[in-house]
Design an enzyme around this catalytic site. Sequence first.
Site, PDB file in Angstrom:
ATOM      1  N   LYS A  46       9.059 -47.412  -9.537  1.00  0.00           N
ATOM      2  CA  LYS A  46       8.866 -46.451  -8.452  1.00  0.00           C
ATOM      3  C   LYS A  46       8.795 -47.228  -7.137  1.00  0.00           C
ATOM      4  CE  LYS A  46       7.961 -42.645  -6.320  1.00  0.00           C
ATOM      5  NZ  LYS A  46       9.117 -41.774  -6.013  1.00  0.00           N
ATOM      6  N   ASN A  70      13.719 -33.031  -6.008  1.00  0.00           N
ATOM      7  CA  ASN A  70      12.361 -33.550  -5.948  1.00  0.00           C
ATOM      8  C   ASN A  70      11.994 -33.911  -4.523  1.00  0.00           C
ATOM      9  OD1 ASN A  70      11.649 -36.660  -5.545  1.00  0.00           O
ATOM     10  ND2 ASN A  70      13.736 -36.541  -6.388  1.00  0.00           N
ATOM     11  N   ILE A  72       8.812 -35.830  -4.083  1.00  0.00           N
ATOM     12  CA  ILE A  72       7.563 -36.453  -4.536  1.00  0.00           C
ATOM     13  C   ILE A  72       6.813 -37.049  -3.342  1.00  0.00           C
ATOM     14  CG2 ILE A  72       6.602 -38.278  -6.023  1.00  0.00           C
ATOM     15  CD1 ILE A  72       7.869 -35.985  -7.621  1.00  0.00           C
ATOM     16  N   CYS A 131      14.514 -43.645   3.756  1.00  0.00           N
ATOM     17  CA  CYS A 131      13.146 -43.357   4.175  1.00  0.00           C
ATOM     18  C   CYS A 131      13.154 -43.202   5.693  1.00  0.00           C
ATOM     19  CB  CYS A 131      12.291 -44.547   3.755  1.00  0.00           C
ATOM     20  SG  CYS A 131      10.543 -44.240   3.843  1.00  0.00           S
ATOM     21  N   THR A 194      19.438 -39.792  -3.897  1.00  0.00           N
ATOM     22  CA  THR A 194      19.617 -38.335  -4.035  1.00  0.00           C
ATOM     23  C   THR A 194      20.246 -37.716  -2.782  1.00  0.00           C
ATOM     24  OG1 THR A 194      17.354 -38.082  -3.271  1.00  0.00           O
ATOM     25  CG2 THR A 194      17.706 -38.038  -5.648  1.00  0.00           C
ATOM     26  N   GLY A 266      18.496 -41.921 -14.398  1.00  0.00           N
ATOM     27  CA  GLY A 266      17.323 -41.353 -13.742  1.00  0.00           C
ATOM     28  C   GLY A 266      16.875 -40.039 -14.343  1.00  0.00           C
TER      29      GLY A 266
END
Length: 303
Positions: A46, A70, A72, A131, A194, A266
């Site tokens: 992760k 997702n 998360i 990010c 993703t 994944g």
Amino acid sequence: MTPDLSVEVGAVRLKNPVLTASGTFGYGLEFLPFMQLSELGGIVTKGLSPKPRQGNPPERIVETPAGMLNAIGLQNVGVDAFLAEKLPALRAHDTAVVANVFGETEGEYVEVCEKLDGAPGLAAIELNVSCPNTEAGGMIFGNDPAALAKITRACRRAARMPLWVKLSPNVTDIRETARAAEAEGADAVSLVNTFVGMTIDVARARPVLANVSGGLSGPAIRPLAVWMTLQVRRAVGIPIIGMGGIMTARDALEFILAGATAVQVGTANFVKPRAAVDVAEGLASWLTQRGIGSIRELVGTLR
Ligand SMILES: Cc1cc2nc3c(=O)[nH]c(=O)nc-3n(C[C@H](O)[C@H](O)[C@H](O)COP(=O)(O)O)c2cc1C
């Protein structure tokens, strides 16, 4: 004759070309009830940040047609706890351990890379550049070739060990970011992360995910990811680690023929914890049935 599944991603030797993808396999140790980790070519952790993070509130995961979304929010134990608690336990298993890294500033990426560099039992660092950069108004590092070049350069200086840059598919031309990573000294590129998307609960007229948007993964994205793998293969000379919706050995072969030296599995882990092991075994059977001695003979052989 047992076929040779081993591959080399730059200086990293893998016993087979199948790794588990970041964020879908915890820190590997959670899967010990289901397999020996030594059955895998490697595991990618992760994403690790300087400090532990709680991630986003629920709902943060939802099934979609042929995949999942997702958000998360990059929940993780933090790099210090990873080094103190997870890596020592992982070291006992004969598999390549790759640390996935992210930050909200260049300084955070550098801090995590410096701490991880040379850690015993670690094979490589994989940068998650999908990010938001808090210093640049939330611009995603990996969506701009210049920003990606800058972060890769900083991390390359911070770490001597093998450095993989994981490319975002949310770009106009993925060849540009792949070239930027190569030019700044990345040892390999992994792709794809993703695709940004959302789904709406129409009865409540609300987004299903608390974060509104999330990352789409699973078989729904596989044709997009295979195409991007082929494009990147034609644009750079460094090894490629391909992923996106791999459920079976047949799916993995698409990426390998398109030019990936190794692959990551994944979303399939959510359906079947042993999915990645099954993919590796399926590749071995495929080679045996066709009398092919080594998986390396197939890389990039698309006609
Ligand atoms: C629940 C979840 C969490 C993820 N977390 C990360 C992460 O922390 N870092 C990262 O680089 N990619 C992360 N990813 C992206 C995957 O590693 C992979 O690139 C993507 O899911 C495509 O592969 P797949 O279709 O086989 O799942 C995550 C994916 C999922 C589904």
